[in-house]
Design a protein around this motif. Structure first.
Motif, PDB file in Angstrom:
ATOM      1  N   VAL B 557       0.799  -1.214   0.000  1.00  0.00           N
ATOM      2  CA  VAL B 557       0.000   0.000   0.000  1.00  0.00           C
ATOM      3  C   VAL B 557       0.836   1.270   0.000  1.00  0.00           C
ATOM      4  O   VAL B 557       0.331   2.335   0.257  1.00  0.00           O
ATOM      5  N   SER B 558       2.062   1.177  -0.250  1.00  0.00           N
ATOM      6  CA  SER B 558       2.811   2.424  -0.289  1.00  0.00           C
ATOM      7  C   SER B 558       3.034   2.888  -1.713  1.00  0.00           C
ATOM      8  O   SER B 558       3.979   3.563  -2.027  1.00  0.00           O
ATOM      9  N   LEU B 559       2.129   2.507  -2.568  1.00  0.00           N
ATOM     10  CA  LEU B 559       2.305   2.865  -3.974  1.00  0.00           C
ATOM     11  C   LEU B 559       1.503   4.092  -4.302  1.00  0.00           C
ATOM     12  O   LEU B 559       0.983   4.244  -5.400  1.00  0.00           O
ATOM     13  N   ALA B 560       1.401   4.952  -3.336  1.00  0.00           N
ATOM     14  CA  ALA B 560       0.415   6.020  -3.467  1.00  0.00           C
ATOM     15  C   ALA B 560       0.839   7.121  -4.399  1.00  0.00           C
ATOM     16  O   ALA B 560       0.030   7.884  -4.870  1.00  0.00           O
ATOM     17  N   LEU B 597      -8.279   5.179   2.783  1.00  0.00           N
ATOM     18  CA  LEU B 597      -8.058   6.424   2.055  1.00  0.00           C
ATOM     19  C   LEU B 597      -6.799   7.122   2.527  1.00  0.00           C
ATOM     20  O   LEU B 597      -6.048   7.697   1.747  1.00  0.00           O
ATOM     21  N   GLU B 598      -6.577   7.045   3.819  1.00  0.00           N
ATOM     22  CA  GLU B 598      -5.370   7.685   4.348  1.00  0.00           C
ATOM     23  C   GLU B 598      -4.131   7.070   3.718  1.00  0.00           C
ATOM     24  O   GLU B 598      -3.208   7.751   3.304  1.00  0.00           O
ATOM     25  N   ALA B 607      -7.555   4.085  -3.860  1.00  0.00           N
ATOM     26  CA  ALA B 607      -8.039   3.365  -2.682  1.00  0.00           C
ATOM     27  C   ALA B 607      -8.841   2.145  -3.116  1.00  0.00           C
ATOM     28  O   ALA B 607      -8.772   1.082  -2.504  1.00  0.00           O
ATOM     29  N   LEU B 608      -9.599   2.320  -4.147  1.00  0.00           N
ATOM     30  CA  LEU B 608     -10.394   1.190  -4.642  1.00  0.00           C
ATOM     31  C   LEU B 608      -9.502   0.059  -5.128  1.00  0.00           C
ATOM     32  O   LEU B 608      -9.765  -1.115  -4.875  1.00  0.00           O
TER      33      LEU B 608
END
Lengths: 134, 636
Positions: B557-560, B597-598, B607-608
């Motif tokens: 999840v750090s692929l933001a 979302l954060e 996020a989806l």
């Protein structure tokens, strides 16, 4: 338009095959004139080490132990970007094969060349070489 | 009791005859001609004069060699009659009969002019007697002699022991002779006795003009020729001159040591007739300190100089002009001058730039030999972030389940092709089928005609995406990536990524492939790139690569940072709204929706994606879906 594209693709294939042949022959047998295949401003990446400029590239090759290359595959595509491209006629070539130094065990490598037409000769813009595994 | 005619520093002493034995008188022949035989023909070197063929009728092979500058003494090679000369300051009555042989040692004395004349008589052998020399080995005596005489030429012959002395003959050795006299006719012999190594001083007695050449014909040149022929392996083009002075057959006749420069040069010149047949030259164990120029050995590629006395790298300059590939220098004093391998190798390479093998070891890697993981052109650090971003985005979508999502990344006229190779010696066997890649593989070496090459090239974004979707699902290991940026300008970037990926398969086997992917990117907006060319090479990963891959779990999840729409300023109200939307879409409770979302930096699209992934991996705990509407946590 379509035909033009087809021709470009075909030319890319032809040029690539011939150029690659010269390239490896030079590396294996006539190392001393390798720099002729490069643009003055060309860059060579060798396993992540960067060498810029024809003269330094030539020096690098002279220090490299003697080699024997076997080419397994060649693939090439013409660069089709628009007018912003500095080199109107450029081809990207991807090669994979084996390299053996001085009768050591051969190692698999991959190489990518960006070659362009300077006048009537094809020259290398950038050369990227890597062993398949470090 | 014979008085001895003397030379050198010792003053004339009438009281100290030290002669221990009488020199034998050389027989004289009637009508003997004392002129010097000159057998040199035409351009033959002066050096040949040293070793005359014994008679004019049998000239023997005369090598044509370049003239070697000689010590001036050779000019005294005169035909003068020396024997009858009156020697003034000595007791002539004590000299043997016809005066042809003159013996002296360090305490006797002879005017130097006379001495020179006598010593240069080319047609006589002079006899050297090493007093008390019988107790030492020939090599020890010879070494001691050469130590004094170096670098002058002397070629001792007929070495033998006579009583307690060792004797040998030599001729045409004036320079050596003079050096010996300046050393008081003494040599220092290094020997290892029962009590350890020691140095002994021994006296030498010299009898000039002892034997006429006609009485002692040695054909030295012929012996050398034969010796070289024996040591020349024509098949291997190798000439073995190691321990030359100890050659069993040659050393019976003459002690010819290559440590004497002139002796070395002489031998080298003899090779002129066979230079094309010499590729390797072995010179070990010759106590060599100096080298002659090797340029005449035009095909020389391999030289062994190990176990010698070379103390300066400069001697290697004598290989200039040759294409020398291999050299051995170990066990020479010069090696001790270098404290590490690198400077040693560099010093040798400086002198012999063509060298490829040193001391038996190939120089396998050039200086910039370290494998570096990534390359970015210097001075272009701003592109690092862009490349990073691009790659993360691309591979995430590529590994995703709908590759059509990559559409936005491709230029409408993009091109894509792939090549696949089987590399011998790889890990798995039955799973090593690359069939799905082989079908699409484009290898110009294998195509019979270029029409096929058009087919195998995907042209235009639509075709490219279909091709990508046809290929098996992948999971790349970003920790295996090596990224190169060989070309980067404001308009175009070329990126080459290599590494490994695996194909998640039903059969739970690890199909691990090695790949190399080349992208040519075209800048379409200030921070946006589109792919115009893409080339993929696939093969099976090697066993080592497979073992080392996928060690670290990919950060999920750090692929933001992927969004091409820079994060706008979101108000709290915005965020609440997004949370609600997400919660409704995913059926997660608000708390978890917010978390999601954060972690996706409030990019709802992203996020989806993250949610879907986590769901697939069963990473979402049940509580994420529990209804707790009244537990929305206030966060800033």
């Amino acid at each position: 338009m379509e035909q033009e594209r087809r021709t470009k693709v075909e030319q890319a294939c032809r040029t690539a095959e011939e150029f690659i042949k010269h390239y490896y022959e030079g590396l294996d047998r006539r190392r001393n004139v390798m720099s002729r295949l490069y643009l003055d401003t060309a860059t060579l990446l060798w396993n992540g080490n960067g060498i810029a400029g024809k003269e330094f590239i030539q020096k690098f090759f002279e220090n490299l132990p003697s080699t024997d290359h076997i080419v397994s595959s060649i693939d090439s595509q013409p660069l089709t970007t628009g007018s912003t491209c500095h080199f109107p006629l450029t081809i990207v070539v991807s090669v994979s094969g084996f390299i053996a130094f001085c009768q050591e065990q051969p190692q698999a490598f991959q190489q990518q060349l960006l070659i362009t037409a300077e006048g009537d000769k094809w020259k290398i813009v950038s050369d990227c070489f890597r062993f398949q595994e470090p | 009791m014979r008085h001895l005619i003397v030379c050198g520093e010792a003053k004339k002493q009438k009281t100290n005859p030290v002669q221990e034995h009488q020199p034998p008188r050389p027989p004289r022949r009637a009508g003997q001609d004392h002129t010097v035989l000159r057998t040199v023909v035409g351009e033959s070197s002066v050096a040949v004069q040293n070793f005359e063929i014994d008679s004019v009728q049998n000239p023997g092979p005369i090598p044509t060699v370049p003239v070697i500058p000689e010590v001036p003494m050779m000019d005294h090679f005169m035909a003068n009659d020396m024997q009858e000369e009156q020697i003034s300051n000595a007791d002539m009555s004590t000299i043997v009969d016809d005066g042809s042989a003159i013996t002296f040692n360090r305490v006797s004395w002879l005017p130097s002019g006379v001495l020179r004349n006598v010593a240069t008589s080319g047609d006589y052998w002079h006899k050297f007697t090493v007093l008390r020399g019988a107790g030492y080995s020939k090599l020890e005596i010879m070494d001691a002699l050469l130590d004094v005489v170096q670098p002058q030429m002397i070629a001792p012959v007929m070495y033998r022991r006579e009583g307690s002395s060792a004797t040998f003959f030599a001729r045409n050795c004036l320079a050596a002779f003079l050096k010996l006299t300046r050393a008081n006719l003494q040599i220092q012999v290094n020997s290892s006795g029962p009590f350890g190594p020691s140095v002994q001083t021994l006296d030498i007695e010299i009898t000039l003009r002892h034997t006429h050449v006609q009485d002692l014909r040695l054909h030295l040149h012929d012996h050398l020729v034969a010796c070289i022929a024996r040591r020349h392996d024509k098949a291997l083009k190798a000439l073995d001159l190691s321990a030359f002075h100890m050659d069993p057959e040659l050393s019976e006749v003459v002690f010819w040591s290559l440590r004497v420069p002139k002796a070395f040069v002489y031998v080298l010149n003899m090779l002129k007739v066979r230079t094309s047949a010499i590729r390797c030259l072995y010179l070990a164990d010759n106590e060599i300190t100096e080298l002659p120029k090797f340029i005449i050995l035009s095909k020389l590629e391999v030289v062994d100089l190990s176990s010698n006395k070379i103390s300066n790298m400069n001697v290697l300059k004598n290989f200039n002009g040759l294409n020398l590939l291999e050299i051995s220098l170990d066990r020479n004093p010069v090696c001790a001058q270098y404290h590490d391998e690198l400077s040693y190798i560099q010093a040798i390479k400086e002198m012999v730039p063509t060298i490829k093998k040193i001391d038996g070891v190939y120089l396998t890697r050039p200086e910039p030999s370290l494998w570096r993981r990534n390359y970015v052109p210097p001075g272009q650090s701003e592109c690092i972030a862009l490349v990073d971003q691009f790659l993360q985005h691309y591979f995430t979508l590529l590994d995703g389940d709908d590759r059509q999502r990559l559409r936005g990344m491709y230029h409408p006229d993009a091109l894509f092709s792939l090549t696949c190779n089987y590399v011998p010696g790889q890990s798995t066997s039955s799973t090593a089928r690359l069939t799905r890649y082989t079908l699409e593989s484009r290898n110009l070496l294998r195509l019979s005609d270029y029409s096929k090459s058009q087919q195998l090239l995907s042209q235009g974004a639509e075709e490219v995406l279909s091709a990508l979707c046809r290929l098996p699902r992948t999971e790349h290991d970003p920790y295996s990536f090596a990224v190169d940026l060989p070309y980067y300008t404001q308009e175009i970037a070329v990126i080459v990524v290599s590494g490994v990926f695996r194909e998640p398969s039903m059969m739970n086997e690890n199909l691990i492939r090695a790949f190399s992917r080349t992208f040519v990117l075209h800048k379409v907006a200030s921070k946006e790139y589109q792919i115009v060319n893409e080339m993929l090479t696939v093969s099976n990963a090697s066993t080592k690569q497979a073992e080392e891959s996928f060690q670290y779990p990919k950060p999920k999840v750090s692929l933001a940072k992927l969004s091409f729409n820079p994060a706008q300023d979101l108000t709290d109200a915005d965020r609440k709204q997004m949370t609600r939307i997400l919660s409704r879409l995913t059926e997660m409770n608000q708390q978890w929706a917010q978390k999601c979302l954060e972690q996706s930096k409030w990019d709802i699209k992203w996020a989806l994606v993250v949610f879907t992934e986590l769901l697939k991996m069963n990473k979402l705990p049940g509580e994420a879906f529990e209804l707790e509407e009244d537990k929305v946590v206030e966060k800033k």
